[in-house]
Motif scaffolding. Structure first.
Motif, PDB file in Angstrom:
ATOM      1  N   THR A 188       0.967  -0.837   0.233  1.00  0.00           N
ATOM      2  CA  THR A 188      -0.457   0.214   0.160  1.00  0.00           C
ATOM      3  C   THR A 188       0.864   1.428  -0.316  1.00  0.00           C
ATOM      4  OG1 THR A 188      -1.923   0.921   1.059  1.00  0.00           O
ATOM      5  CG2 THR A 188      -0.176   0.457   2.839  1.00  0.00           C
ATOM      6  N   GLN A 189       0.625   2.337  -0.534  1.00  0.00           N
ATOM      7  CA  GLN A 189       1.336   4.110   0.018  1.00  0.00           C
ATOM      8  C   GLN A 189       1.151   4.061   1.491  1.00  0.00           C
ATOM      9  OE1 GLN A 189      -1.613   5.539  -2.824  1.00  0.00           O
ATOM     10  NE2 GLN A 189      -0.429   5.961  -4.433  1.00  0.00           N
ATOM     11  N   ILE A 220      -5.811   8.280  -2.421  1.00  0.00           N
ATOM     12  CA  ILE A 220      -4.065   7.597  -1.477  1.00  0.00           C
ATOM     13  C   ILE A 220      -4.323   6.491  -0.841  1.00  0.00           C
ATOM     14  CG2 ILE A 220      -2.340   8.332  -0.288  1.00  0.00           C
ATOM     15  CD1 ILE A 220      -1.793  10.915  -0.760  1.00  0.00           C
ATOM     16  N   ASP A 221      -3.927   4.608  -1.404  1.00  0.00           N
ATOM     17  CA  ASP A 221      -4.631   4.235  -0.486  1.00  0.00           C
ATOM     18  C   ASP A 221      -3.679   3.823   0.604  1.00  0.00           C
ATOM     19  OD1 ASP A 221      -5.247   2.992  -3.145  1.00  0.00           O
ATOM     20  OD2 ASP A 221      -3.696   2.402  -3.813  1.00  0.00           O
ATOM     21  N   SER A 222      -4.807   3.186   1.387  1.00  0.00           N
ATOM     22  CA  SER A 222      -4.258   2.936   3.449  1.00  0.00           C
ATOM     23  C   SER A 222      -4.444   1.822   3.491  1.00  0.00           C
ATOM     24  CB  SER A 222      -3.989   4.108   4.240  1.00  0.00           C
ATOM     25  OG  SER A 222      -5.729   4.293   3.983  1.00  0.00           O
ATOM     26  N   ALA A 277       5.006  -0.581   2.751  1.00  0.00           N
ATOM     27  CA  ALA A 277       4.223   1.366   2.564  1.00  0.00           C
ATOM     28  C   ALA A 277       5.411   1.598   2.043  1.00  0.00           C
ATOM     29  CB  ALA A 277       3.953   1.175   3.283  1.00  0.00           C
ATOM     30  N   ASP A 278       4.754   2.814   1.033  1.00  0.00           N
ATOM     31  CA  ASP A 278       5.691   4.202   1.086  1.00  0.00           C
ATOM     32  C   ASP A 278       6.174   4.537   2.340  1.00  0.00           C
ATOM     33  OD1 ASP A 278       5.960   3.527  -1.922  1.00  0.00           O
ATOM     34  OD2 ASP A 278       4.133   4.568  -2.288  1.00  0.00           O
ATOM     35  N   VAL A 302       2.908  12.136  -2.363  1.00  0.00           N
ATOM     36  CA  VAL A 302       2.658  10.567  -3.167  1.00  0.00           C
ATOM     37  C   VAL A 302       2.000  11.220  -4.953  1.00  0.00           C
ATOM     38  CG1 VAL A 302       0.831   9.303  -2.926  1.00  0.00           C
ATOM     39  CG2 VAL A 302       2.108   9.712  -1.173  1.00  0.00           C
TER      40      VAL A 302
END
Length: 407
Positions: free
Chosen positions: A9-10, A32-34, A156-157, A321
């Motif tokens: 995920t981000q 934005i994905d979480s 994740a980022d 992001v």
């Protein structure tokens, strides 16, 4: 997820309290994905009683993000608080000085709204997930957690620790770089939730020589009340009758009716302490809410600081992001911390003024002079009201916001 699975995920968010859930929604609005993981059950989180006063900037943020329908419908709008001491009741109305209000709305009710909104987005929310490791360094961050079905990993980022003072997020930042500030007070708050008419139409502080009592409302027939007790007090020492007798004695005044009592449906003990992590970020890990700071309950700033943090952080993550601009992330601590310290100053001032703390006669005289100043000076009320009803958040969300909020 489960059975030793992994996901990408981000942003991985640890903690499904107001900070983590609000952040997840603000990121969702930016596309934005979480993934949000929470160590407790959904039932526990939705019933966990905490703060109940949301500042004007917090209400504005929630409404603009589409999270405020029930808050606006059921919340009770207040403009200040009552002070009762020396047998007399005073009302400090801050609204004329600031043009703002606070809204009484239980944190557990807000959490219910946030969970429902999260589920509606279809983005992952994992309950009963115990985080065992956070790896904030390297080309990607990692979160490892355990559920009933096995071990799971998130790559994740970025990772956000919004899981409280004792959570894995704060612990993942080395103690040598956290730059912690800590103050312990020699008292605790014994809190009750009771089926009784509140003692005042808005929150009321009663500084008494034997200790503070606090009286607030959660509904027309639901009150939240607190007693100052010595640190280390055991709940078993306090029967219902003893609690009501002491609350009644400390809030008694010649210009007020006796305190109404009723069934006590919940009780708790909370030690009073102040804590600040001077570093709210480390590599790819960022802290928000109680993971980064604790304030005494005096002044009701904990929930509101969580909302302020995630407003700043959602802006910074959105820039990183979606726009490849990491300048805001690099400056997250520097941006968020001044508002944190303003709230800490306010909470410390209320704590030392309203409580009966160890000291000499001169200390007590100064405390009394401060109370008299608050009651008698419009300038002092203006200064109190600015912080009580809510200083502006340091940044605004990146997404377009809807107009309209209680004013």
């Amino acid at each position: 997820m489960g059975s030793d699975s992994s996901a990408r995920t981000q942003v991985a968010i640890v903690g499904a309290g107001p900070a983590g859930l609000t952040l997840g929604h603000l990121l969702h609005l930016q596309g934005i994905d979480s993934i949000i993981v929470e160590r407790s059950s959904r039932d526990h989180v939705e019933k966990r009683l905490r703060a109940g006063i949301i500042e004007q900037p917090g209400v504005d943020l929630l409404v603009a993000a589409g999270l405020g329908d029930r808050l606006l419908r059921e919340g009770m709008v207040h403009g200040g608080f009552y002070l009762r001491y020396d047998n007399t009741t005073h009302y400090l109305d801050f609204h004329p000085y600031t043009g703002q209000h606070a809204t009484v709305y239980g944190q557990h009710e807000l959490v219910k709204d946030l969970i429902a909104a999260r589920i509606d987005t279809g983005r992952p929310l994992v309950f009963e997930a115990e985080v065992t490791d956070i790896s904030p360094t390297g080309p990607a961050a990692g979160v490892r957690y355990r559920t009933a079905t096995g071990e799971d990993t998130i790559e994740a980022d970025f990772v956000v620790g919004a899981d409280g003072f004792h959570g894995a997020g704060r612990a993942a930042i080395p103690a040598s770089v956290r730059n912690e500030l800590i103050r312990e007070y020699p008292v605790s708050w014994l809190g009750i939730l009771a089926e009784s008419t509140p003692a005042a139409p808005e929150g009321m502080y009663c500084p008494h020589p034997d200790g503070l009592s606090v009286h607030s409302m959660r509904g027309p027939r639901l009150s939240r009340q607190y007693l100052q007790v010595p640190a280390g007090t055991e709940l078993a020492e306090w029967s219902d009758d003893r609690i009501w007798a002491e609350l009644s004695r400390r809030c008694a005044a010649s210009d007020a009716a006796p305190l109404e009592t009723g069934p006590i449906i919940e009780r708790s003990l909370a030690p009073l302490r102040s804590y600040v992590a001077g570093t709210m970020q480390y590599e790819r890990l960022f802290l928000a809410g109680d993971s980064a700071h604790i304030v005494p309950p005096t002044g009701a700033k904990g929930l509101n600081l969580a909302l302020s943090d995630v407003c700043v952080l959602s802006h910074a993550l959105g820039a990183a992001v979606n726009h490849a601009n990491t300048d805001h992330l690099a400056g997250y601590t520097a941006t968020a911390l001044p508002r944190v310290m303003a709230a800490q100053r306010f909470s410390a001032l209320l704590t030392t003024t309203l409580h009966a703390l160890p000291g000499d006669g001169f200390t007590e005289a100064l405390r009394r002079a401060t109370l008299d100043r608050w009651v008698g000076s419009p300038a002092a009320q203006h200064e109190l009201g600015e912080v009580y009803l809510g200083l502006p958040f340091p940044t605004a969300p990146l997404y377009p916001v809807a107009a309209g909020s209680p004013g």
